[in-house]
Design a protein around this motif. Structure first.
Motif, PDB file in Angstrom:
ATOM      1  N   ASP A  61     -51.932 -32.497 -29.967  1.00  0.00           N
ATOM      2  CA  ASP A  61     -51.404 -33.615 -29.180  1.00  0.00           C
ATOM      3  C   ASP A  61     -50.571 -33.065 -28.024  1.00  0.00           C
ATOM      4  OD1 ASP A  61     -49.492 -35.823 -28.387  1.00  0.00           O
ATOM      5  OD2 ASP A  61     -50.677 -36.872 -29.901  1.00  0.00           O
ATOM      6  N   PRO A  62     -50.760 -33.554 -26.787  1.00  0.00           N
ATOM      7  CA  PRO A  62     -50.061 -32.986 -25.625  1.00  0.00           C
ATOM      8  C   PRO A  62     -48.621 -33.449 -25.458  1.00  0.00           C
ATOM      9  CG  PRO A  62     -51.484 -34.768 -24.911  1.00  0.00           C
ATOM     10  CD  PRO A  62     -51.768 -34.559 -26.385  1.00  0.00           C
ATOM     11  N   LEU A  63     -48.102 -34.264 -26.363  1.00  0.00           N
ATOM     12  CA  LEU A  63     -46.775 -34.838 -26.161  1.00  0.00           C
ATOM     13  C   LEU A  63     -45.669 -33.788 -26.131  1.00  0.00           C
ATOM     14  CD1 LEU A  63     -45.154 -37.453 -25.828  1.00  0.00           C
ATOM     15  CD2 LEU A  63     -44.907 -37.506 -28.309  1.00  0.00           C
ATOM     16  N   PHE A  64     -45.703 -32.848 -27.072  1.00  0.00           N
ATOM     17  CA  PHE A  64     -44.655 -31.836 -27.158  1.00  0.00           C
ATOM     18  C   PHE A  64     -45.139 -30.514 -26.576  1.00  0.00           C
ATOM     19  CE2 PHE A  64     -43.279 -34.484 -30.956  1.00  0.00           C
ATOM     20  CZ  PHE A  64     -42.196 -35.060 -30.292  1.00  0.00           C
ATOM     21  N   SER A  66     -46.343 -27.422 -27.137  1.00  0.00           N
ATOM     22  CA  SER A  66     -47.075 -26.440 -27.950  1.00  0.00           C
ATOM     23  C   SER A  66     -48.554 -26.735 -27.792  1.00  0.00           C
ATOM     24  CB  SER A  66     -46.695 -26.539 -29.433  1.00  0.00           C
ATOM     25  OG  SER A  66     -47.121 -27.782 -29.968  1.00  0.00           O
ATOM     26  N   GLY A  67     -49.401 -25.709 -27.878  1.00  0.00           N
ATOM     27  CA  GLY A  67     -50.825 -25.934 -27.707  1.00  0.00           C
ATOM     28  C   GLY A  67     -51.102 -26.673 -26.411  1.00  0.00           C
ATOM     29  N   ARG A  68     -51.913 -27.721 -26.470  1.00  0.00           N
ATOM     30  CA  ARG A  68     -52.161 -28.541 -25.295  1.00  0.00           C
ATOM     31  C   ARG A  68     -50.864 -29.265 -24.920  1.00  0.00           C
ATOM     32  NH1 ARG A  68     -54.594 -33.791 -24.093  1.00  0.00           N
ATOM     33  NH2 ARG A  68     -55.476 -33.661 -22.007  1.00  0.00           N
ATOM     34  N   GLY A  69     -50.439 -29.110 -23.670  1.00  0.00           N
ATOM     35  CA  GLY A  69     -49.151 -29.659 -23.245  1.00  0.00           C
ATOM     36  C   GLY A  69     -48.059 -28.614 -23.180  1.00  0.00           C
ATOM     37  N   SER A  70     -48.431 -27.336 -23.361  1.00  0.00           N
ATOM     38  CA  SER A  70     -47.439 -26.263 -23.313  1.00  0.00           C
ATOM     39  C   SER A  70     -46.827 -26.126 -21.925  1.00  0.00           C
ATOM     40  CB  SER A  70     -48.086 -24.925 -23.705  1.00  0.00           C
ATOM     41  OG  SER A  70     -48.298 -24.846 -25.090  1.00  0.00           O
ATOM     42  N   ALA A  71     -45.585 -25.659 -21.886  1.00  0.00           N
ATOM     43  CA  ALA A  71     -44.897 -25.374 -20.628  1.00  0.00           C
ATOM     44  C   ALA A  71     -45.663 -24.295 -19.868  1.00  0.00           C
ATOM     45  CB  ALA A  71     -43.469 -24.915 -20.914  1.00  0.00           C
ATOM     46  N   TYR A 194     -35.579 -25.658 -18.389  1.00  0.00           N
ATOM     47  CA  TYR A 194     -35.523 -25.386 -19.813  1.00  0.00           C
ATOM     48  C   TYR A 194     -36.297 -26.495 -20.531  1.00  0.00           C
ATOM     49  CZ  TYR A 194     -33.217 -24.770 -24.364  1.00  0.00           C
ATOM     50  OH  TYR A 194     -32.932 -24.576 -25.684  1.00  0.00           O
ATOM     51  N   ALA A 195     -37.402 -26.156 -21.167  1.00  0.00           N
ATOM     52  CA  ALA A 195     -38.204 -27.142 -21.900  1.00  0.00           C
ATOM     53  C   ALA A 195     -38.221 -26.748 -23.373  1.00  0.00           C
ATOM     54  CB  ALA A 195     -39.622 -27.198 -21.350  1.00  0.00           C
ATOM     55  N   PRO A 196     -37.304 -27.286 -24.181  1.00  0.00           N
ATOM     56  CA  PRO A 196     -37.154 -26.791 -25.547  1.00  0.00           C
ATOM     57  C   PRO A 196     -37.957 -27.531 -26.605  1.00  0.00           C
ATOM     58  CG  PRO A 196     -35.358 -28.259 -25.052  1.00  0.00           C
ATOM     59  CD  PRO A 196     -36.267 -28.257 -23.847  1.00  0.00           C
ATOM     60  N   GLU A 197     -39.021 -28.235 -26.205  1.00  0.00           N
ATOM     61  CA  GLU A 197     -39.697 -29.065 -27.195  1.00  0.00           C
ATOM     62  C   GLU A 197     -40.665 -28.279 -28.083  1.00  0.00           C
ATOM     63  OE1 GLU A 197     -40.200 -29.311 -23.904  1.00  0.00           O
ATOM     64  OE2 GLU A 197     -40.052 -31.351 -23.206  1.00  0.00           O
ATOM     65  N   THR A 198     -40.223 -27.173 -28.584  1.00  0.00           N
ATOM     66  CA  THR A 198     -40.960 -26.432 -29.611  1.00  0.00           C
ATOM     67  C   THR A 198     -41.269 -27.368 -30.781  1.00  0.00           C
ATOM     68  OG1 THR A 198     -39.901 -24.361 -29.021  1.00  0.00           O
ATOM     69  CG2 THR A 198     -40.705 -24.541 -31.274  1.00  0.00           C
ATOM     70  N   VAL A 199     -42.374 -27.108 -31.492  1.00  0.00           N
ATOM     71  CA  VAL A 199     -42.678 -27.907 -32.679  1.00  0.00           C
ATOM     72  C   VAL A 199     -42.609 -27.032 -33.922  1.00  0.00           C
ATOM     73  CG1 VAL A 199     -44.191 -29.398 -31.310  1.00  0.00           C
ATOM     74  CG2 VAL A 199     -45.191 -27.536 -32.656  1.00  0.00           C
ATOM     75  N   SER A 215     -44.362 -23.384 -33.439  1.00  0.00           N
ATOM     76  CA  SER A 215     -45.293 -23.117 -32.347  1.00  0.00           C
ATOM     77  C   SER A 215     -44.712 -23.645 -31.046  1.00  0.00           C
ATOM     78  CB  SER A 215     -46.641 -23.790 -32.638  1.00  0.00           C
ATOM     79  OG  SER A 215     -47.583 -23.544 -31.605  1.00  0.00           O
ATOM     80  N   THR A 216     -44.955 -22.936 -29.932  1.00  0.00           N
ATOM     81  CA  THR A 216     -44.384 -23.364 -28.656  1.00  0.00           C
ATOM     82  C   THR A 216     -45.143 -22.778 -27.472  1.00  0.00           C
ATOM     83  OG1 THR A 216     -42.304 -23.564 -27.425  1.00  0.00           O
ATOM     84  CG2 THR A 216     -42.765 -21.444 -28.434  1.00  0.00           C
ATOM     85  N   GLY A 217     -44.940 -23.410 -26.325  1.00  0.00           N
ATOM     86  CA  GLY A 217     -45.394 -22.853 -25.054  1.00  0.00           C
ATOM     87  C   GLY A 217     -44.274 -22.150 -24.325  1.00  0.00           C
ATOM     88  N   GLY A 218     -43.046 -22.228 -24.859  1.00  0.00           N
ATOM     89  CA  GLY A 218     -41.913 -21.529 -24.266  1.00  0.00           C
ATOM     90  C   GLY A 218     -41.230 -22.317 -23.168  1.00  0.00           C
ATOM     91  N   LEU A 219     -40.602 -21.611 -22.249  1.00  0.00           N
ATOM     92  CA  LEU A 219     -39.829 -22.226 -21.171  1.00  0.00           C
ATOM     93  C   LEU A 219     -40.708 -22.568 -19.977  1.00  0.00           C
ATOM     94  CD1 LEU A 219     -36.730 -19.848 -21.077  1.00  0.00           C
ATOM     95  CD2 LEU A 219     -36.949 -22.011 -22.291  1.00  0.00           C
ATOM     96  N   MET A 220     -40.430 -23.715 -19.361  1.00  0.00           N
ATOM     97  CA  MET A 220     -41.096 -24.043 -18.112  1.00  0.00           C
ATOM     98  C   MET A 220     -40.651 -23.070 -17.025  1.00  0.00           C
ATOM     99  SD  MET A 220     -43.209 -26.061 -16.563  1.00  0.00           S
ATOM    100  CE  MET A 220     -43.374 -27.472 -17.670  1.00  0.00           C
ATOM    101  N   ASN A 221     -41.620 -22.528 -16.274  1.00  0.00           N
ATOM    102  CA  ASN A 221     -41.357 -21.565 -15.196  1.00  0.00           C
ATOM    103  C   ASN A 221     -40.832 -20.230 -15.717  1.00  0.00           C
ATOM    104  OD1 ASN A 221     -41.515 -20.941 -12.430  1.00  0.00           O
ATOM    105  ND2 ASN A 221     -39.345 -21.348 -12.134  1.00  0.00           N
ATOM    106  N   LYS A 222     -41.149 -19.926 -16.980  1.00  0.00           N
ATOM    107  CA  LYS A 222     -40.712 -18.649 -17.551  1.00  0.00           C
ATOM    108  C   LYS A 222     -41.478 -17.509 -16.896  1.00  0.00           C
ATOM    109  CE  LYS A 222     -44.112 -18.649 -21.322  1.00  0.00           C
ATOM    110  NZ  LYS A 222     -44.322 -18.684 -22.785  1.00  0.00           N
TER     111      LYS A 222
END
Length: 328
Positions: A61-64, A66-71, A194-199, A215-222
């Motif tokens: 799910d792209p809401l948070f 991680s995976g699809r929707g990652s920073a 800072y995008a902290p919406e790790t799941v 699981s996470t995509g990490g920080l936006m603009n990292k």
């Protein structure tokens, strides 16, 4: 043993002005994930299977974040990371720098079960994924229009803090100048967004076996190549005989405090209960960092703690308790 229990999170740090419809959307996703976990636990699936199953749903799910929707990284690409840990024998697996693996948490489990290692990253992790035959997708699959807009804002100003991704319609009305006056400092240096919406998910099954996955995509603009706490066993994820923990928030602070392992250590060495241990760690181990965590114990307890203005979270236990919330 007190029966099975499960907890799930979608990140700590929430914009207090988050639109009501986005709050409800998040709650619905957390509730759906809890129901998936509850059904699995009632079917006597081991806790390790349950946490993987739930985190896969969150990654899809792209809401948070991680995976699809990652920073997105500074290069406009996605680099994902995840970890999983099985409490009974403290087996663990972790991955970083993934760009084509649809479900990073499942690759982390394969590292745990199908390799002699605990952690694989970047090209080595991608090659292992191909060898294991996991589902691969183009990097574009993970990128959403919303995150492209956020990255654009990040590059237009040196210091913007987003506790949660704002709706695409609100991007143009965001005041870059005002945000730039309140820079967020991480490890003593300013960061852009800072995008902290790790799941994450933690569970204990009916036999008292604890497990955790994050699981996470990490920080936006990292910076490309940055690794946070989520794949680091003992920092973002930990499970042992007593409990399972998944963390979210400012990764650098979580790493410094070895937050997840400290909850288990306080239970083991100080003899505190689950919630007492969580409270102690959040208060004493984060220094000036901002983070949160969820936890379960082998006795079927659930707990959470955070020092941010909110955390997306949900809990359920075998005795019928169920709760989904965002604010304190």
């Amino acid at each position: 043993m007190g029966g099975w229990a499960i907890a799930v999170h979608g990140g700590a740090g929430v914009d207090p002005n988050l639109p009501r419809e986005r709050q409800e959307e998040a709650k619905k996703l957390l509730t759906r994930c809890l129901q998936i976990g509850i059904s699995a636990l009632r079917s006597n699936l081991p806790a390790i299977d349950v946490v993987e199953l739930v985190v896969r749903e969150l990654e899809t799910d792209p809401l948070f974040n991680s995976g699809r929707g990652s920073a997105l990284t500074e290069n406009g690409t996605v680099e994902m990371e995840a970890s999983i840990m099985d409490g009974p024998k403290r087996r663990c697996g972790a991955v970083s720098g993934l760009t084509t693996v649809k479900n990073p948490v499942s690759l982390a489990r394969l590292v745990m079960e199908k390799s002699p290692h605990s952690y694989l990253a970047f090209s080595g992790a991608e090659e292992f994924a191909r060898q294991q035959g996991v589902e691969l997708v183009d990097n574009d699959y993970f990128i959403t229009e919303e995150n492209v807009g956020m990255l654009k804002l990040a590059k237009e100003a040196n210091s913007i803090l987003f506790d949660y991704r704002i709706p695409a319609a609100g991007l143009e009305s965001c005041s870059v100048g005002a945000a730039a006056n309140s820079p967020l400092v991480m490890n003593g240096l300013p960061i852009s967004v800072y995008a902290p919406e790790t799941v994450g998910c933690v569970a204990v099954d009916g036999e008292g076996r604890c497990a955790a996955a994050t699981s996470t995509g990490g920080l936006m603009n990292k910076k490309a190549g940055r690794i946070g706490d989520s794949p680091l066993i003992g920092s973002g994820t930990y499970a042992g005989d007593l409990c399972g923990i998944s963390c979210t928030g400012e990764g650098e602070a979580i790493i410094r405090g070895t937050l997840a392992r400290d909850v288990a250590a306080v239970m083991e060495y100080k003899g505190l209960g689950l919630q007492e241990s969580v409270d102690f760690v959040v208060k004493e181990r984060l220094d000036e960092g901002r983070a949160g965590l969820i936890a379960v114990s082998r006795d079927g307890e659930v707990a959470c703690g955070f020092n941010t203005n909110g955390m997306f979270r949900g809990f359920a236990t075998e005795d019928g308790f169920m709760e989904v919330g965002i604010w304190e």
